[in-house]
Design a protein around this motif. Structure first.
Motif, PDB file in Angstrom:
ATOM      1  N   ARG A 187      -5.380  -1.562  -4.756  1.00  0.00           N
ATOM      2  CA  ARG A 187      -6.472  -0.752  -4.208  1.00  0.00           C
ATOM      3  C   ARG A 187      -6.579   0.594  -4.937  1.00  0.00           C
ATOM      4  O   ARG A 187      -7.657   1.061  -5.244  1.00  0.00           O
ATOM      5  N   MET A 216       1.571  -9.943   3.389  1.00  0.00           N
ATOM      6  CA  MET A 216       0.397  -9.270   3.909  1.00  0.00           C
ATOM      7  C   MET A 216      -0.078  -9.925   5.203  1.00  0.00           C
ATOM      8  O   MET A 216      -0.386  -9.242   6.173  1.00  0.00           O
ATOM      9  N   TYR A 268      -0.291  -8.406   8.945  1.00  0.00           N
ATOM     10  CA  TYR A 268      -1.565  -8.442   9.694  1.00  0.00           C
ATOM     11  C   TYR A 268      -1.319  -8.968  11.109  1.00  0.00           C
ATOM     12  O   TYR A 268      -1.865  -8.447  12.079  1.00  0.00           O
ATOM     13  N   ARG A 292      -7.199   4.662   4.594  1.00  0.00           N
ATOM     14  CA  ARG A 292      -7.607   3.526   5.428  1.00  0.00           C
ATOM     15  C   ARG A 292      -7.564   3.886   6.906  1.00  0.00           C
ATOM     16  O   ARG A 292      -8.432   3.494   7.692  1.00  0.00           O
ATOM     17  N   LEU A 330      -6.715  -9.639   0.143  1.00  0.00           N
ATOM     18  CA  LEU A 330      -6.544  -8.984   1.433  1.00  0.00           C
ATOM     19  C   LEU A 330      -6.356  -7.478   1.294  1.00  0.00           C
ATOM     20  O   LEU A 330      -5.834  -7.006   0.290  1.00  0.00           O
ATOM     21  N   MET A 360       0.841  -1.201   0.000  1.00  0.00           N
ATOM     22  CA  MET A 360       0.000   0.000   0.000  1.00  0.00           C
ATOM     23  C   MET A 360       0.877   1.253   0.000  1.00  0.00           C
ATOM     24  O   MET A 360       1.887   1.290   0.691  1.00  0.00           O
ATOM     25  N   LEU A 398       2.692  -5.973  -2.098  1.00  0.00           N
ATOM     26  CA  LEU A 398       2.993  -7.036  -1.135  1.00  0.00           C
ATOM     27  C   LEU A 398       2.363  -8.359  -1.580  1.00  0.00           C
ATOM     28  O   LEU A 398       1.249  -8.369  -2.105  1.00  0.00           O
ATOM     29  N   SER A 399       3.098  -9.430  -1.320  1.00  0.00           N
ATOM     30  CA  SER A 399       2.533 -10.749  -1.646  1.00  0.00           C
ATOM     31  C   SER A 399       1.550 -11.131  -0.544  1.00  0.00           C
ATOM     32  O   SER A 399       1.473 -10.471   0.498  1.00  0.00           O
ATOM     33  N   LYS A 400       0.801 -12.219  -0.754  1.00  0.00           N
ATOM     34  CA  LYS A 400      -0.205 -12.642   0.220  1.00  0.00           C
ATOM     35  C   LYS A 400       0.455 -12.973   1.570  1.00  0.00           C
ATOM     36  O   LYS A 400      -0.039 -12.583   2.625  1.00  0.00           O
ATOM     37  N   PHE A 432       1.680  -1.506   6.972  1.00  0.00           N
ATOM     38  CA  PHE A 432       1.370  -2.031   5.632  1.00  0.00           C
ATOM     39  C   PHE A 432       2.014  -1.208   4.519  1.00  0.00           C
ATOM     40  O   PHE A 432       1.814  -1.485   3.351  1.00  0.00           O
ATOM     41  N   ARG A 454      -7.497  -5.044  -1.739  1.00  0.00           N
ATOM     42  CA  ARG A 454      -7.049  -5.359  -3.101  1.00  0.00           C
ATOM     43  C   ARG A 454      -7.996  -6.392  -3.707  1.00  0.00           C
ATOM     44  O   ARG A 454      -8.797  -6.991  -3.002  1.00  0.00           O
TER      45      ARG A 454
END
Lengths: 143, 144
Positions: free
Chosen positions: B132, A71, A75, A9, B114, A1, A66-68, A60, B117
């Motif tokens: 996003r 991410m 988190y 956000r 997530l 992001m 970012l890859s999953k 973030f 996105r």
């Protein structure tokens, strides 16, 4: 992001976190301090706490996509930060007793519920957007 | 929308006349479609290929190199992503992240990923992430 996305956000999350925290405080008082009072400085503390929690979205920040897995890792760090910050503030402000394990557990459960609420609302909105995009794509390309 | 096709006599110049009350996004897309060429140049090893835009699934930049993905083959392009974006503008193509341009007509479905996105599942079952910040562009393109 990127930073713009993060600020958007953070702004949106601030209000969700504040509302959920107020509901959480109400539930906490209902369980442990039925005759308790929420003073103005408690509200200010909740506002400051919501700002500090919203700031955690800076975790973030990334110039690259970012890859999953990246991410998910962020988190998890975010959740640890939020629950530690909330518990620490709650003990300092006297919302919960450091000596009562049950109070700490209930408080942490409430923090998790707030996090789940934020994620659920966000996912619901994303799902709605995805459905709308899929509908439009179908209209446009499946004639 | 009424479509009139007139057959020309030999020697006459081919032309497209658009009669409209106002220039909408669709008409603008149509104009761009006629103005831009249908072919991109891609390199497959030492071979040079003329790639029809319709066949392209998506274009991705990896380590400052642009790659065109279509029909199971990956071609390298000498153009930068922003140059390809300019060449493809007005067609069914859209920039969906810093490094990807996707052909909207090749998207099977969109699913939420997530953190705001989205993931575009393409007809060939490949996945592309929609950032996003580009979701609004996609919504705008689709008239949402």
């Amino acid at each position: 992001m990127n930073l713009k996305e993060i600020f958007n956000r953070m702004f949106y999350s601030f209000f969700v976190i504040l509302s959920c925290s107020l509901i959480g405080s109400f539930i906490l008082q209902l369980i442990f301090k039925k005759d308790g009072v929420l003073y103005p400085y408690d509200i200010i503390a909740l506002i400051l706490l919501s700002i500090a929690t919203s700031l955690s979205y800076l975790f973030f920040y990334s110039k690259k996509e970012l890859s999953k897995i990246q991410m998910i890792v962020r988190y998890i760090i975010h959740l640890i930060y939020v629950s530690s910050l909330m518990s620490f503030t709650a003990i300092i402000m006297g919302w919960i007793s450091r000596k009562s394990i049950i109070q700490i557990i209930v408080f942490l459960v409430l923090v998790m519920l707030v996090c789940i609420a934020v994620i659920t609302i966000s996912n619901y909105q994303s799902k709605k957007t995805a459905d709308l995009i899929n509908k439009k794509l179908k209209e446009r390309y499946e004639k | 929308l009424k479509i009139i096709i007139e057959e020309l006599i030999e020697g006459d110049e081919e032309q497209v006349i658009i009669k409209c009350h106002q220039i909408t996004t669709e008409i603008q897309n149509l104009i761009s479609y006629f103005k831009t060429p249908d072919i991109l140049i891609g390199y497959y090893g030492k071979e040079i290929h003329r790639i029809n835009k319709i066949k392209i699934s998506y274009i991705e930049t990896v380590d400052n190199k642009s790659f065109i993905y279509c029909d199971g083959k990956i071609y390298e392009s000498k153009n930068k992503l922003y140059e390809l974006e300019e060449l493809l503008i007005g067609n069914n193509f859209l920039r969906v992240s810093k490094s990807v341009i996707v052909n909207l007509s090749k998207i099977k479905k969109i699913i939420p990923a997530l953190s705001g996105r989205f993931q575009a599942v393409l007809m060939n079952d490949l996945n592309v992430i929609i950032s996003r910040q580009y979701v609004n562009d996609l919504k705008k393109k689709l008239g949402i």
